[in-house]
Scaffold this active site. Structure first.
Site, short mmCIF file in Angstrom:
data_model
loop_
_atom_site.label_atom_id
_atom_site.label_comp_id
_atom_site.label_asym_id
_atom_site.label_seq_id
_atom_site.Cartn_x
_atom_site.Cartn_y
_atom_site.Cartn_z
N GLU A 80 25.50 71.70 31.04
CA GLU A 80 24.22 72.39 30.98
C GLU A 80 23.26 71.51 31.61
O GLU A 80 22.89 70.37 31.57
CB GLU A 80 23.70 73.06 29.80
CG GLU A 80 25.00 73.94 29.05
CD GLU A 80 25.22 75.29 29.73
OE1 GLU A 80 24.65 75.29 30.76
OE2 GLU A 80 26.20 75.88 29.16
N CYS A 135 22.80 76.90 20.87
CA CYS A 135 23.16 75.83 21.72
C CYS A 135 21.85 75.57 22.39
O CYS A 135 21.37 74.33 22.90
CB CYS A 135 24.36 76.29 22.59
SG CYS A 135 25.71 76.36 21.39
N HIS A 159 28.83 72.89 26.96
CA HIS A 159 29.51 74.02 26.36
C HIS A 159 31.16 74.07 26.47
O HIS A 159 31.63 73.61 27.72
CB HIS A 159 28.90 75.43 26.92
CG HIS A 159 28.39 76.21 26.41
ND1 HIS A 159 26.74 76.51 26.66
CD2 HIS A 159 28.03 76.52 24.71
CE1 HIS A 159 26.14 77.04 25.71
NE2 HIS A 159 26.83 77.23 24.60
#
Ligand code: PCA
Length: 199
Positions: A80, A135, A159
């Site tokens: 991410e 998250c 992730h």
């Protein structure tokens, strides 16, 4: 500042397993590029997640904080890039930190980390942002914490897709999956690439 704080989440919703927990536990105590990995498994509950992570950052003083979580629809590992100041609430969304910055960039090079994961034959890409659930919340709160201290420590979020075991348990629906061992190899490579980019 030395070492790596690696976090995962317990299972949530309909999921009987969370590969992020399994990988965090598997890497606990391992040394990667001379840095000891300390793992922490977090509850999937707004507030309780940061209650254990922020004190652990203070206690361990890690060089890198890497968090992991399950994204059942992810076709590969997603490194991410961004955490948004947004959290899911009943019927909508609201800021994680009132008047906090709209977003933080991960403190790692998402493209190079994804490329390091692919180099060990594990599919991974850099991905725009971490969603609006736990998250994203943990990623934003960790980055916010580090920015307030004005320090240069590294932090980011990956992730994970479902593990093969989880996909089987879920009845092999349309969701993609990867073997847990492959994802573990990928996470190890991700950690090594961030630590190596320092030296
Ligand atoms: N995945 C969820 C929360 C916990 C987890 O493993 C998420 O993507 O926000």
């Amino acid at each position: 500042m030395h070492g790596v704080l690696l976090t995962g989440f317990v299972p949530f919703g309909d999921f009987s397993l969370n590969p992020s927990q399994q990988i965090a536990e598997a890497l606990h105590g391992e040394r990667i590029e001379g840095h000891r990995v300390e793992s922490l498994v977090l509850p999937v509950e707004f507030g309780l997640d940061v209650e254990s992570v922020l004190p652990a950052i203070e206690q361990i003083q890690p060089h890198l904080v890497l968090s992991l979580g399950l994204a059942a629809r992810a076709p590969c590992l997603w490194v991410e890039r961004i955490a948004l100041n947004l959290r899911r609430v009943d019927g909508g969304e609201r800021p994680i930190i009132e008047r906090g910055p709209a977003a933080y960039f991960a403190r790692l090079e998402a493209e190079s980390v994804a490329s390091a994961i692919r180099a060990v034959d594990v599919p991974a890409v850099a991905h725009v942002y971490a969603g609006n659930y736990l998250c994203n919340h943990i990623m934003y709160r960790v980055l916010h914490h580090l920015s307030r201290e004005g320090d240069t420590r590294r932090a980011g979020f990956i992730h994970l897709p479902q593990s093969s075991a989880l996909a089987i348990d879920m009845g092999c629906d349309q969701s993609p999956s990867l073997p847990l061992e492959q994802m573990e190899i990928g996470v190890r490579a991700a950690i090594a690439s961030v630590l190596c980019s320092e030296t």
